[in-house]
Write an enzyme that holds these catalytic residues in place. Structure first.
Site, PDB file in Angstrom:
ATOM      1  N   ARG A 261      37.245   9.871 -11.454  1.00  0.00           N
ATOM      2  CA  ARG A 261      35.927   9.995 -12.096  1.00  0.00           C
ATOM      3  C   ARG A 261      35.604   8.774 -12.956  1.00  0.00           C
ATOM      4  NH1 ARG A 261      36.189  15.553 -14.960  1.00  0.00           N
ATOM      5  NH2 ARG A 261      34.182  14.790 -15.736  1.00  0.00           N
TER       6      ARG A 261
ATOM      7  N   GLY B 272      -1.019   6.723  -0.059  1.00  0.00           N
ATOM      8  CA  GLY B 272      -1.198   7.856   0.855  1.00  0.00           C
ATOM      9  C   GLY B 272      -0.279   9.016   0.523  1.00  0.00           C
TER      10      GLY B 272
ATOM     11  N   TYR C 116      45.663  16.749 -13.964  1.00  0.00           N
ATOM     12  CA  TYR C 116      44.415  16.295 -14.570  1.00  0.00           C
ATOM     13  C   TYR C 116      44.771  15.294 -15.667  1.00  0.00           C
ATOM     14  CZ  TYR C 116      40.230  15.978 -17.353  1.00  0.00           C
ATOM     15  OH  TYR C 116      39.152  15.492 -18.047  1.00  0.00           O
TER      16      TYR C 116
ATOM     17  N   GLY D 218      -3.435   1.833  15.531  1.00  0.00           N
ATOM     18  CA  GLY D 218      -4.601   1.058  15.917  1.00  0.00           C
ATOM     19  C   GLY D 218      -4.222   0.120  17.065  1.00  0.00           C
TER      20      GLY D 218
ATOM     21  N   ARG E 283       3.050  15.187   6.246  1.00  0.00           N
ATOM     22  CA  ARG E 283       4.028  15.674   7.226  1.00  0.00           C
ATOM     23  C   ARG E 283       5.468  15.651   6.729  1.00  0.00           C
ATOM     24  NH1 ARG E 283       2.941  12.322  12.339  1.00  0.00           N
ATOM     25  NH2 ARG E 283       1.679  11.034  10.945  1.00  0.00           N
TER      26      ARG E 283
ATOM     27  N   SER F 126      57.320  18.446 -14.449  1.00  0.00           N
ATOM     28  CA  SER F 126      56.218  19.198 -13.853  1.00  0.00           C
ATOM     29  C   SER F 126      55.595  20.155 -14.861  1.00  0.00           C
ATOM     30  CB  SER F 126      56.730  20.008 -12.661  1.00  0.00           C
ATOM     31  OG  SER F 126      57.262  19.131 -11.705  1.00  0.00           O
TER      32      SER F 126
ATOM     33  N   ASN G  54      42.202  17.856 -22.960  1.00  0.00           N
ATOM     34  CA  ASN G  54      41.395  16.901 -23.743  1.00  0.00           C
ATOM     35  C   ASN G  54      40.281  17.558 -24.534  1.00  0.00           C
ATOM     36  OD1 ASN G  54      40.142  17.564 -21.313  1.00  0.00           O
ATOM     37  ND2 ASN G  54      38.968  15.657 -21.268  1.00  0.00           N
TER      38      ASN G  54
ATOM     39  N   LEU H 245       0.847  -1.193   0.000  1.00  0.00           N
ATOM     40  CA  LEU H 245       0.000   0.000   0.000  1.00  0.00           C
ATOM     41  C   LEU H 245       0.884   1.245   0.000  1.00  0.00           C
ATOM     42  CD1 LEU H 245      -2.844  -0.901   2.542  1.00  0.00           C
ATOM     43  CD2 LEU H 245      -2.585  -1.526   0.124  1.00  0.00           C
TER      44      LEU H 245
HETATM   45  C1  UD1 Z   1      -3.027   2.187   9.694  1.00  0.00           C
HETATM   46  C2  UD1 Z   1      -3.897   1.171  10.422  1.00  0.00           C
HETATM   47  C3  UD1 Z   1      -3.545   1.220  11.916  1.00  0.00           C
HETATM   48  C4  UD1 Z   1      -2.081   0.937  12.107  1.00  0.00           C
HETATM   49  C5  UD1 Z   1      -1.247   1.916  11.286  1.00  0.00           C
HETATM   50  C6  UD1 Z   1       0.200   1.534  11.337  1.00  0.00           C
HETATM   51  C7  UD1 Z   1      -6.004   1.022   9.225  1.00  0.00           C
HETATM   52  C8  UD1 Z   1      -7.400   1.469   9.225  1.00  0.00           C
HETATM   53  N1  UD1 Z   1      -5.276   1.515  10.232  1.00  0.00           N
HETATM   54  O1  UD1 Z   1      -3.389   3.459  10.182  1.00  0.00           O
HETATM   55  O2  UD1 Z   1      -4.302   0.254  12.618  1.00  0.00           O
HETATM   56  O3  UD1 Z   1      -1.745   1.052  13.481  1.00  0.00           O
HETATM   57  O4  UD1 Z   1      -1.661   1.887   9.928  1.00  0.00           O
HETATM   58  O5  UD1 Z   1       0.958   2.518  10.723  1.00  0.00           O
HETATM   59  O6  UD1 Z   1      -5.590   0.278   8.389  1.00  0.00           O
HETATM   60  N2  UD1 Z   1      -2.888   3.859   2.219  1.00  0.00           N
HETATM   61  C9  UD1 Z   1      -3.329   3.720   0.923  1.00  0.00           C
HETATM   62  N3  UD1 Z   1      -4.583   4.136   0.615  1.00  0.00           N
HETATM   63  C10 UD1 Z   1      -5.421   4.682   1.522  1.00  0.00           C
HETATM   64  C11 UD1 Z   1      -4.977   4.820   2.848  1.00  0.00           C
HETATM   65  C12 UD1 Z   1      -3.700   4.398   3.163  1.00  0.00           C
HETATM   66  O7  UD1 Z   1      -2.617   3.233   0.070  1.00  0.00           O
HETATM   67  O8  UD1 Z   1      -6.546   5.032   1.139  1.00  0.00           O
HETATM   68  C13 UD1 Z   1      -1.544   3.407   2.560  1.00  0.00           C
HETATM   69  C14 UD1 Z   1      -0.633   4.537   2.985  1.00  0.00           C
HETATM   70  O9  UD1 Z   1       0.096   5.023   1.874  1.00  0.00           O
HETATM   71  C15 UD1 Z   1       0.277   3.859   3.997  1.00  0.00           C
HETATM   72  C16 UD1 Z   1      -0.603   2.787   4.595  1.00  0.00           C
HETATM   73  O10 UD1 Z   1      -1.633   2.556   3.681  1.00  0.00           O
HETATM   74  O11 UD1 Z   1       1.372   3.230   3.391  1.00  0.00           O
HETATM   75  C17 UD1 Z   1      -1.154   3.190   5.941  1.00  0.00           C
HETATM   76  O12 UD1 Z   1      -1.887   4.369   5.790  1.00  0.00           O
HETATM   77  P1  UD1 Z   1      -1.983   5.411   6.957  1.00  0.00           P
HETATM   78  O13 UD1 Z   1      -2.879   6.513   6.546  1.00  0.00           O
HETATM   79  O14 UD1 Z   1      -0.641   5.768   7.442  1.00  0.00           O
HETATM   80  O15 UD1 Z   1      -2.742   4.520   8.040  1.00  0.00           O
HETATM   81  P2  UD1 Z   1      -3.017   4.879   9.512  1.00  0.00           P
HETATM   82  O16 UD1 Z   1      -4.227   5.724   9.586  1.00  0.00           O
HETATM   83  O17 UD1 Z   1      -1.777   5.390  10.113  1.00  0.00           O
END
Ligand code: UD1
Ligand code: CA
Length: 453
Positions: free
Chosen positions: A331, A12, A364, A137, A16, A403, A384, A9
């Site tokens: 290089r 996101g 060089y 979570g 930050r 030299s 060169n 995944l």
């Molecule tokens: C999620 C978990 C949480 C866990 C935490 C650990 C869920 C609901 N919650 O929370 O229990 O403790 O990760 O870090 O799963 N992402 C997508 N698409 C989306 C949302 C997220 O690809 O729509 C990806 C983000 O890029 C990231 C990962 O999923 O790599 C986690 O997303 P993030 O928003 O950080 O999850 P948390 O809310 O922190």
């Protein structure tokens, strides 16, 4: 072992990080965060690896694309459950699906192997005990200690927030159940998202076993959400790299002052002084010493060679028993044979230098073929570049260059020639003898130094 899918995944945003570069492309040890996860996924030898991209437009797909990856787009991003649902049509239908995060780069192969070892029809959550569980979570267990649910912090009661066992997000699921579970997820929660974590309750309702595995080390499950966390993970990664090198017998003056951004392979009795940086693929043979503050990128170094402090070597091959530096810049395209000496403030580019040849000071040497037993005096330059094209300089065996000599390429200096100091070589020389330019020296005794007013 049943068939394995890995879904990473990575859709996101990572607000930050305060960067235009998507979070999963921020570099850790010189490679994008997600590249580390993909490498670990590949090591598991799955039938499919699927990367869910979203934020950052085409940047992530462009950066990671490879024949063995299926890239899917999640737009808009409606939560981790919704993200996995996008990958679902691309997965092999049976076996286990392992969900990884593109921003959790240090997850280890052994930990993942433990998660899927149970195989088959069960759900396995990777958890961690954290002193500070903020943001994660929480794992809810019943009196018998079995997992009942994962509650997101934003949905948790005060009592639930006091739980220190957290969901790392990494989870292994029975692929055949996914379609049913994901279609039953709702977004009735504080964040209006489709939580993947809700599959725990669905699994229990379906009488599927839910188990947990703890990571071998807590740092494996750390995610990157800020530049501070990125820097912390970088240090963790580097201390692991240093530990592995020392286990293999490398002597490090200070393991905390070494950076490896790529692969560093060392023979026996390699000693590395402080503040060295290794990038790309670097191979050091036996009995090599690397002085303080050196940078080596894509370099092979032969046995017995000493790289003196403050030397930068890029895309070059250094032979056995050479001495390079201090303050040398080597290089791309340079090849040094054995027993070559390259000294301070010498720049070498796309040059082959034969055995026992030396350029010890302020030179060089670029686009050059240098034979054996050549001595290049201080301040010698291969000219060169004619303003439009680069040309080659050939210096045959046993040439001695005084030299401050300029060699105007294309030019060949034949075997055994000696060149006087300050000579400009602008045409080919036959072998042997001394080459000098006619010069005069005047001494004006009537000349007066200008005086300050
Ligand atoms: C999620 C978990 C949480 C866990 C935490 C650990 C869920 C609901 N919650 O929370 O229990 O403790 O990760 O870090 O799963 N992402 C997508 N698409 C989306 C949302 C997220 O690809 O729509 C990806 C983000 O890029 C990231 C990962 O999923 O790599 C986690 O997303 P993030 O928003 O950080 O999850 P948390 O809310 O922190
Ligand atoms: Ca997160």
């Amino acid at each position: 072992m049943s068939q394995l899918n890995v879904v990473i995944l990575a859709a996101g945003q990572g607000k930050r990080m305060r960067s235009r570069l998507p979070k999963v492309l921020q570099p850790l040890a010189g490679r994008p965060l997600i590249a580390h996860v993909i490498a670990t996924a590949r090591a598991m030898k799955p039938a499919r690896i699927c990367v869910v991209c979203g934020h950052g437009g085409d940047q992530v797909p462009q950066a990671v694309k490879a024949d063995d990856l299926v890239l899917v787009k999640q737009q808009p991003q409606l939560g981790t459950g919704h993200a996995l649902a996008q990958a679902l049509p691309h997965l092999k239908a049976s076996g286990i699906t392992l969900v990884l995060y593109g921003d959790v780069p240090l997850i280890g192969e052994e930990t993942l192997a433990a998660m899927i070892a149970g195989g088959g029809d069960r759900l396995t959550v990777l958890t961690a005990e954290l002193d500070d569980p903020t943001g994660y979570g929480r794992i809810m267990r019943n009196r018998r200690g079995s997992v009942e649910a994962i509650v997101e912090e934003k949905d948790a009661s005060v009592a639930q927030r006091n739980l220190h066992e957290v969901n790392t997000g990494i989870i292994a699921l029975p692929t055949a159940r996914l379609e049913g579970w994901l279609s039953r997820l709702t977004n009735r929660n504080a964040q209006r998202e489709y939580y993947l974590t809700d599959v725990v309750a669905l699994a229990l309702a379906d009488r599927i076993a839910v188990s947990t595995v703890k990571a071998r080390a807590n740092w494996e499950v750390l995610g990157v959400n800020s530049k501070q966390q990125l820097a912390q993970l970088e240090r963790l990664y580097q201390s692991q790299a240093a530990a592995r090198l020392m286990d293999a017998g490398v002597t490090l003056a200070d393991p905390a002052r070494l950076d490896v951004r790529g692969g560093l392979v060392c023979g026996t009795d390699v000693r590395i002084d402080v503040n060295c940086l290794f990038e790309g693929e670097v191979k050091l043979a036996d009995h090599i010493e690397i002085g303080a503050n050196c940078v080596l990128r894509d370099v092979e170094v032969g046995p017995g060679t000493r790289i003196e402090p403050f030397t930068f070597i890029d895309a070059a091959k250094i032979g056995a028993n050479c001495r390079v530096g201090p303050y040398a810049r080597i290089r791309p395209g340079t090849r040094l044979a054995e027993d070559v000496h390259i000294g301070n403030f010498v720049e070498v580019k796309a040059a082959e230098i034969g055995a026992r040849s030396k350029a010890n000071h302020l030179s060089y040497v670029g686009d050059a073929t240098v034979g054996r037993d050549v001595n290049i005096g201080a301040g010698t330059i291969t000219c060169n570049y004619d303003g439009a094209a680069k040309h080659r300089t050939v210096i045959e065996d046993d040439v001695h260059i005084g030299s401050d000599v300029q060699l105007v390429a294309p030019v060949t200096v034949a075997k055994g020639v000696t060149i006087g100091a300050g000579t400009t070589i602008w045409k080919d020389t036959p072998p042997g003898g001394l080459v000098i330019n006619a010069k005069t020296q005047e001494h004006r005794t009537d000349w007066k130094r200008p005086q300050k007013k």
